[in-house]
Scaffold this motif. Structure first.
Motif, PDB file in Angstrom:
ATOM      1  N   GLY A 149      -2.496  -4.569  -3.475  1.00 55.55           N
ATOM      2  CA  GLY A 149      -2.750  -3.973  -2.112  1.00 55.55           C
ATOM      3  C   GLY A 149      -2.921  -2.576  -2.510  1.00 55.55           C
ATOM      4  N   VAL A 150      -1.669  -1.896  -2.588  1.00 57.20           N
ATOM      5  CA  VAL A 150      -1.295  -0.465  -2.953  1.00 57.20           C
ATOM      6  C   VAL A 150       0.158  -0.432  -3.378  1.00 57.20           C
ATOM      7  CG1 VAL A 150      -0.885  -0.096  -0.480  1.00 57.20           C
ATOM      8  CG2 VAL A 150      -1.685   1.927  -1.904  1.00 57.20           C
ATOM      9  N   ALA A 154      -2.126   4.227  -6.373  1.00 55.30           N
ATOM     10  CA  ALA A 154      -3.192   3.408  -7.019  1.00 55.30           C
ATOM     11  C   ALA A 154      -3.007   2.009  -6.561  1.00 55.30           C
ATOM     12  CB  ALA A 154      -2.414   3.208  -8.535  1.00 55.30           C
ATOM     13  N   THR A 155      -4.416   1.525  -6.647  1.00 65.95           N
ATOM     14  CA  THR A 155      -4.441   0.074  -6.288  1.00 65.95           C
ATOM     15  C   THR A 155      -4.915  -0.800  -7.312  1.00 65.95           C
ATOM     16  OG1 THR A 155      -6.847  -0.056  -5.775  1.00 65.95           O
ATOM     17  CG2 THR A 155      -5.068   0.724  -4.016  1.00 65.95           C
ATOM     18  N   MET A 156      -5.349  -0.199  -8.356  1.00 67.48           N
ATOM     19  CA  MET A 156      -5.682  -1.029  -9.540  1.00 67.48           C
ATOM     20  C   MET A 156      -5.536  -0.057 -10.670  1.00 67.48           C
ATOM     21  SD  MET A 156      -9.474  -2.676 -10.832  1.00 67.48           S
ATOM     22  CE  MET A 156      -9.080  -4.251 -10.060  1.00 67.48           C
ATOM     23  N   THR A 157      -4.987  -0.437 -11.989  1.00 69.50           N
ATOM     24  CA  THR A 157      -5.001   0.219 -13.084  1.00 69.50           C
ATOM     25  C   THR A 157      -5.439  -0.404 -14.389  1.00 69.50           C
ATOM     26  OG1 THR A 157      -2.723  -0.200 -14.012  1.00 69.50           O
ATOM     27  CG2 THR A 157      -3.010   1.525 -12.488  1.00 69.50           C
ATOM     28  N   LEU A 173      -1.502   3.720 -19.094  1.00 70.29           N
ATOM     29  CA  LEU A 173      -2.371   3.279 -17.957  1.00 70.29           C
ATOM     30  C   LEU A 173      -3.652   4.444 -18.163  1.00 70.29           C
ATOM     31  CD1 LEU A 173      -0.003   2.160 -15.273  1.00 70.29           C
ATOM     32  CD2 LEU A 173      -1.101   0.901 -16.840  1.00 70.29           C
ATOM     33  N   LEU A 174      -4.939   3.835 -18.509  1.00 76.27           N
ATOM     34  CA  LEU A 174      -5.703   4.782 -18.730  1.00 76.27           C
ATOM     35  C   LEU A 174      -6.639   5.249 -17.484  1.00 76.27           C
ATOM     36  CD1 LEU A 174      -7.667   2.502 -21.500  1.00 76.27           C
ATOM     37  CD2 LEU A 174      -5.907   4.510 -21.910  1.00 76.27           C
ATOM     38  N   ARG A 175      -6.759   4.342 -16.492  1.00 73.81           N
ATOM     39  CA  ARG A 175      -7.625   4.797 -15.333  1.00 73.81           C
ATOM     40  C   ARG A 175      -6.929   4.215 -14.211  1.00 73.81           C
ATOM     41  NH1 ARG A 175     -11.409   4.112 -19.031  1.00 73.81           N
ATOM     42  NH2 ARG A 175     -11.483   1.705 -18.537  1.00 73.81           N
ATOM     43  N   GLU A 176      -7.164   4.601 -12.945  1.00 75.82           N
ATOM     44  CA  GLU A 176      -6.785   3.827 -11.907  1.00 75.82           C
ATOM     45  C   GLU A 176      -7.946   4.260 -10.602  1.00 75.82           C
ATOM     46  OE1 GLU A 176      -3.038   5.850 -11.050  1.00 75.82           O
ATOM     47  OE2 GLU A 176      -3.967   7.013  -9.350  1.00 75.82           O
ATOM     48  N   ILE A 177      -7.819   2.959  -9.795  1.00 74.98           N
ATOM     49  CA  ILE A 177      -8.498   3.044  -8.518  1.00 74.98           C
ATOM     50  C   ILE A 177      -7.468   3.426  -7.502  1.00 74.98           C
ATOM     51  CG2 ILE A 177     -10.109   1.735  -6.891  1.00 74.98           C
ATOM     52  CD1 ILE A 177     -11.135   0.381  -9.288  1.00 74.98           C
ATOM     53  N   ARG A 178      -7.882   4.271  -6.548  1.00 76.47           N
ATOM     54  CA  ARG A 178      -6.992   4.781  -5.420  1.00 76.47           C
ATOM     55  C   ARG A 178      -7.232   4.158  -4.267  1.00 76.47           C
ATOM     56  NH1 ARG A 178      -4.531  10.590  -6.175  1.00 76.47           N
ATOM     57  NH2 ARG A 178      -3.199   9.950  -7.652  1.00 76.47           N
ATOM     58  N   PHE A 179      -6.428   4.162  -3.336  1.00 76.14           N
ATOM     59  CA  PHE A 179      -6.087   4.014  -1.692  1.00 76.14           C
ATOM     60  C   PHE A 179      -7.199   4.697  -1.236  1.00 76.14           C
ATOM     61  CE2 PHE A 179      -4.595   3.912   2.442  1.00 76.14           C
ATOM     62  CZ  PHE A 179      -4.420   2.510   2.624  1.00 76.14           C
ATOM     63  N   PRO A 180      -7.840   4.207  -0.467  1.00 79.30           N
ATOM     64  CA  PRO A 180      -7.835   2.886   0.355  1.00 79.30           C
ATOM     65  C   PRO A 180      -8.743   1.875  -0.338  1.00 79.30           C
ATOM     66  CG  PRO A 180      -9.425   4.461   1.656  1.00 79.30           C
ATOM     67  CD  PRO A 180      -8.728   5.307   0.399  1.00 79.30           C
ATOM     68  N   HIS A 181      -9.550   2.354  -1.724  1.00 78.37           N
ATOM     69  CA  HIS A 181     -10.241   1.227  -2.517  1.00 78.37           C
ATOM     70  C   HIS A 181      -9.363   0.301  -3.035  1.00 78.37           C
ATOM     71  CE1 HIS A 181     -13.392   3.718  -0.937  1.00 78.37           C
ATOM     72  NE2 HIS A 181     -12.728   4.856  -1.323  1.00 78.37           N
ATOM     73  N   SER A 182      -9.459  -1.028  -2.467  1.00 75.34           N
ATOM     74  CA  SER A 182      -8.402  -1.822  -3.214  1.00 75.34           C
ATOM     75  C   SER A 182      -8.762  -3.345  -3.108  1.00 75.34           C
ATOM     76  CB  SER A 182      -7.208  -1.557  -2.183  1.00 75.34           C
ATOM     77  OG  SER A 182      -6.245  -2.702  -2.378  1.00 75.34           O
ATOM     78  N   LEU A 183      -8.650  -3.830  -4.205  1.00 76.70           N
ATOM     79  CA  LEU A 183      -9.179  -5.426  -3.762  1.00 76.70           C
ATOM     80  C   LEU A 183      -8.071  -6.324  -3.335  1.00 76.70           C
ATOM     81  CD1 LEU A 183     -10.327  -6.605  -7.655  1.00 76.70           C
ATOM     82  CD2 LEU A 183     -11.824  -6.183  -5.529  1.00 76.70           C
ATOM     83  N   GLY A 184      -6.790  -5.877  -3.264  1.00 79.90           N
ATOM     84  CA  GLY A 184      -5.914  -6.536  -2.756  1.00 79.90           C
ATOM     85  C   GLY A 184      -6.052  -6.460  -1.177  1.00 79.90           C
ATOM     86  N   GLY A 313      -0.165  -8.226  -7.116  1.00 78.07           N
ATOM     87  CA  GLY A 313      -0.071  -9.547  -6.421  1.00 78.07           C
ATOM     88  C   GLY A 313      -1.412 -10.243  -6.660  1.00 78.07           C
ATOM     89  N   VAL A 314      -2.588  -9.572  -6.863  1.00 80.29           N
ATOM     90  CA  VAL A 314      -3.865 -10.217  -6.903  1.00 80.29           C
ATOM     91  C   VAL A 314      -3.884 -11.186  -8.193  1.00 80.29           C
ATOM     92  CG1 VAL A 314      -6.493 -10.005  -7.395  1.00 80.29           C
ATOM     93  CG2 VAL A 314      -5.121  -8.388  -5.904  1.00 80.29           C
ATOM     94  N   ALA A 315      -2.768 -11.091  -9.236  1.00 83.04           N
ATOM     95  CA  ALA A 315      -2.620 -12.018 -10.388  1.00 83.04           C
ATOM     96  C   ALA A 315      -2.220 -13.290  -9.768  1.00 83.04           C
ATOM     97  CB  ALA A 315      -1.787 -11.367 -11.284  1.00 83.04           C
TER      98      ALA A 315
END
Ligand SMILES: [Fe+2]
Length: 620
Positions: A149-150, A154-157, A173-184, A313-315
């Motif tokens: 979620g968050v 970061a929400t994904m790395t 950790l090479l890259r991350e996607i940041r809140f609020p953009h989140s698959l969780g 958690g998405v795992a």
């Protein structure tokens, strides 16, 4: 070096102890406090870990908290300012929900443990997830994906982990996607919209998805877009989770998908409304899978690696994991037994050991059994005092008798050794039953789990013969080690494994190696000799809404309050005396020949009410 890892104050608090590079013990607070998903500072877990490892707080070299509270504060403050003035009412609540006493965590740890402030370290949330996934996997070099979620921002790395021959370790950790953009958060928003509990019931959305068709994928794709660099972004007009703590989806979301489901409203799949919910679940599940497959495929191409470790958690989404394995190009997937935030306690401790202190790399035992052990003598004493039938048996007799019980259609509570760390029962705190008939699944739902009829149960099978019953792709057995993948049951076995085959012909199978849980493995062999099929239904030993059983006393209480016929802890076997078990004939179909009368507790009334709703996927 003695390192204590802690995760706390979001959900599923936990503590873990790592000594000289190797985990010694770990436990989730809920298992000790008996409050499901307990998010409080895990004092009981810390205290148990210290006792178990025989370490005094002053002997600790470091206490590592699993995320950086100030970064999280920064995120909440920034989001509130961006959404001002809409957010001004929600901000104090968001602060309370997300931070609580976390921001003062250094002081909290110091005051509870007496550890000097300089020994308290902080990892980033996704570093903890990455370490929990990579440093517990038997992989020397692997790509890493963390997705939840968050954390702080970061929400994904995505990254790379490496354990080198010179004993050094790196996690980049090479890259991350940041809140609020989140698959969780996307999945949780649909979880809330479908009337389920966020951070608890996401697996129900996955289960419900099997009853629907992904006919609304185009609508889901309106709320989540792919970006040219291969990432994704949410269209925030459809969401409210970033501006208010009251509701995660916006009016525009409702305009797009229709009215949300109330949590008390049953999901009747025979009605258009019930089917709409299932189709929405199937559609968001499909988009989640497609996004993860795309991202991991790109990661495989970029790194050229064959192994992928997934944390966050998405795992826990076993259907998505199986698709990643099949379609990303990675040959092996490693998902730890506790990929969620509880597992961050162990991840944080391992990260500090290998990366911060630069201690020499070493293998981590490849099992989930880090919790408190169970004592057969405790069960014997409690059951004896309560007037039940108790026997202590030698190992061979116990296994034979238990296999006989299972063959006769009896439901067995099985407690063995140290409790699992993570949300899944993997053979030490399990309810076991014959997997062959759908009636067994329905009986478990009615008399023990008190839940909707259609929720699937999982099978456990010796790894050597798993492929005979389940279609495991290359790497599938590894993913099935901790029940992290959903795979097809071979068509010719679906009828004979009806209690563990989901409506779409799949199962979340556990492929068991003898050395991981030798007693359960022997029981599978014994059962296989009698039935011809060494497969058992394996579900967690707990009642609905309760954490998985820890001690013998909790196992006994669960046994007495449910339709479990036999309870075993170590070599102690307990059965219910007829007078105390409220013996009645079950309302379901008769059991297989030679079965005893089905025994139920006074919950039978609710059980028959549930069975009349057999056509419904009732969430609560
Ligand atoms: Fe997380």
């Amino acid at each position: 070096m003695k390192i204590l890892g802690i995760s706390a104050h979001f959900h599923d608090s936990a503590a873990a102890m790592v000594i000289d590079g190797v985990p010694v013990c770990a436990v989730q607070e809920e298992r000790l406090s008996r409050k499901k998903g307990d998010a409080d500072f895990p004092l009981a877990s810390i205290s148990w870990c210290l006792d178990r490892a025989n370490v005094q707080p002053e002997e600790l070299d470091a206490v590592v908290f699993y995320e950086r509270p100030m970064l999280k504060f920064d995120r909440i403050l920034t989001c509130a300012l961006r959404a001002f003035p809409r957010s001004w009412r929600a901000f104090p609540q968001a602060m309370k929900n997300s931070l609580g006493e976390k921001i003062w965590i250094r002081g909290v740890i110091t005051s509870h443990l007496g550890v000097p402030a300089k020994k308290i370290l902080f990892t980033e949330h996704h570093q903890s997830h990455a370490a929990a996934a990579f440093l517990t996997a038997p992989a020397r070099r692997a790509a890493i994906l963390t997705t939840d979620g968050v954390g702080e921002w970061a929400t994904m790395t995505v990254g790379i982990g490496e354990r080198r021959d010179d004993g050094t370790t790196s996690i980049n950790l090479l890259r991350e996607i940041r809140f609020p953009h989140s698959l969780g958060m996307l999945y949780s928003t649909f979880t809330a919209y479908l009337g389920f509990r966020v951070n608890e019931d996401e697996y129900k959305v996955m289960g419900l998805a099997s009853y629907g068709t992904p006919s609304l994928v185009d609508r889901v794709q309106r709320v989540i877009h792919r970006t040219p660099d291969g990432a994704f972004e949410l269209d925030l007009d459809y969401f409210d989770f970033h501006t208010t703590s009251k509701r995660s989806y916006s009016q525009r979301f409702i305009d797009l998908f229709g009215p949300p489901r109330e949590h008390y409203e049953p999901i009747d799949l025979t009605t258009p409304e019930g089917q709409r919910y299932a189709d929405i679940a199937a559609s968001v599940q499909r988009v989640l899978e497609d996004t993860l497959v795309d991202i991991t495929r790109a990661l495989q191409k970029e790194t050229g690696l064959t192994d992928l470790c997934i944390g966050g958690g998405v795992a826990l989404n076993g259907v998505a994991n199986a698709r990643i394995l099949g379609e990303s190009g990675f040959e092996r997937l490693f998902v730890p037994p506790a990929p969620g935030d509880a597992g961050c306690a162990m991840g944080a401790a391992l990260y500090a050991d290998r990366i911060h202190f630069r201690n020499r790399d070493c293998d981590v035992p490849d099992h989930p059994f880090w919790g408190p052990p169970v004592q057969g003598s405790d069960l014997a004493r409690i059951a004896h005092e309560d007037g039940q039938d108790v026997v202590d048996l030698d190992e061979r007799t116990l296994l034979e008798k238990t296999a006989d019980d299972l063959l006769a259609g009896r439901i067995v509570g099985w407690m063995d050794g140290a409790m699992e760390f993570g949300p899944r029962a993997l053979g030490h705190r399990s309810i076991l039953a014959a997997p062959h008939r759908a009636e067994m699944r329905d009986r478990l739902n009615r008399e023990i789990k008190y839940r909707e009829q259609f929720r699937p149960f999982a099978p456990v099978v010796p790894i050597e013969v798993a492929d005979r019953y389940f279609e495991l792709p290359r790497g599938g057995a590894r993913l099935a080690r901790f029940m992290s993948g959903v795979f097809p049951v071979r068509p010719e076995w679906r009828e004979k494994l009806a209690a563990v085959t989901h409506v779409d012909g799949t199962a979340r199978v556990q492929a068991l190696e003898r050395e991981m849980a030798p007693r359960l493995y022997s029981l599978l062999e014994e059962y296989g000799r009698r039935s011809g099929v060494p497969v058992l239904l394996n579900t967690s030993l707990n009642l609905a809404g309760e954490p998985i059983v820890n001690r013998a006393a909790e196992g006994y209480s669960t046994f007495m309050r449910s339709g479990i016929d036999v309870l075993i802890a170590d070599r102690t076997r307990v059965t219910k005396r007829a007078a105390s078990s409220g013996v009645v004939r079950a309302s379901g179909a008769p059991l297989s020949s030679g079965a005893p009368e089905a025994r139920t507790t006074p919950h039978t009334k609710e059980a028959s009410f549930c069975s009349r709703n057999a056509e419904r996927f009732n969430a609560e």
